[in-house]
Design an enzyme around this catalytic site. Structure first.
Site, short mmCIF file in Angstrom:
data_model
loop_
_atom_site.label_atom_id
_atom_site.label_comp_id
_atom_site.label_asym_id
_atom_site.label_seq_id
_atom_site.Cartn_x
_atom_site.Cartn_y
_atom_site.Cartn_z
CG ASN A 84 -1.87 -1.20 1.23
OD1 ASN A 84 -2.38 -1.58 0.19
ND2 ASN A 84 -2.09 -1.80 2.39
N GLY A 90 -4.30 3.02 1.13
CA GLY A 90 -4.49 2.21 2.33
C GLY A 90 -3.29 2.12 3.24
CB SER A 92 -2.34 2.55 8.33
OG SER A 92 -1.88 1.24 8.54
CG HIS A 97 4.57 -2.21 5.53
ND1 HIS A 97 4.57 -0.86 5.78
CD2 HIS A 97 3.27 -2.58 5.41
CE1 HIS A 97 3.33 -0.41 5.81
NE2 HIS A 97 2.51 -1.43 5.57
#
Ligand code: AMP
Length: 111
Positions: A84, A90, A92, A97
């Site tokens: 993401n 998306g 956060s 990662h």
């Protein structure tokens, strides 16, 4: 980065369920697993998101580690790799990662 939770996991200041580590990357179980296998593969150095990464060797290491983790968990033929990139996609946690997900049926397109 002092306030980055993944930097704290890298520094072992926060606990994690470690799956793999080497000089450049670490991998640990996602706290809120979305599949039977849900591992996060993370560069040790702080890179906010994939679009900030300028190191092809590191990108390759992340991808190969992800595939190896899926294979070692018995999901080498069917797994999903997700990045993401940015809040609108998306993201956060703003430390790059790769999500490695396996062990269930996935649908397309993703939500
Ligand atoms: P993203 O929304 O793509 O940025 O993914 C962030 C992921 O980090 C989510 O799947 C969270 O469940 C996971 N996460 C957040 N904090 C932790 C933590 N302390 N240990 C493991 N996973 C975490």
């Amino acid at each position: 980065m002092a306030e980055c939770i993944f930097c704290k996991i890298v520094a072992k200041e926060l606990p994690s369920r470690l799956v793999y580590e080497d000089d450049d990357i670490i991998a640990f179980n996602d706290l809120n697993a979305r599949a039977p296998l849900h591992v996060l593969v993370v560069p040790r150095r702080h890179v906010e998101r994939l679009s900030d990464l300028d190191d092809a060797a590191l990108a390759g290491k992340l991808a190969l580690a992800a595939a190896r983790i899926a294979r070692d968990a018995g999901h080498g033929d069917n797994f999903r790799l997700v990045v993401n990139n940015g809040a609108g996609a998306g993201q956060s946690v703003f430390h790059l990662h790769f999500h490695v997900l396996g062990g269930r049926q996935f649908t397309w397109p993703p939500g």
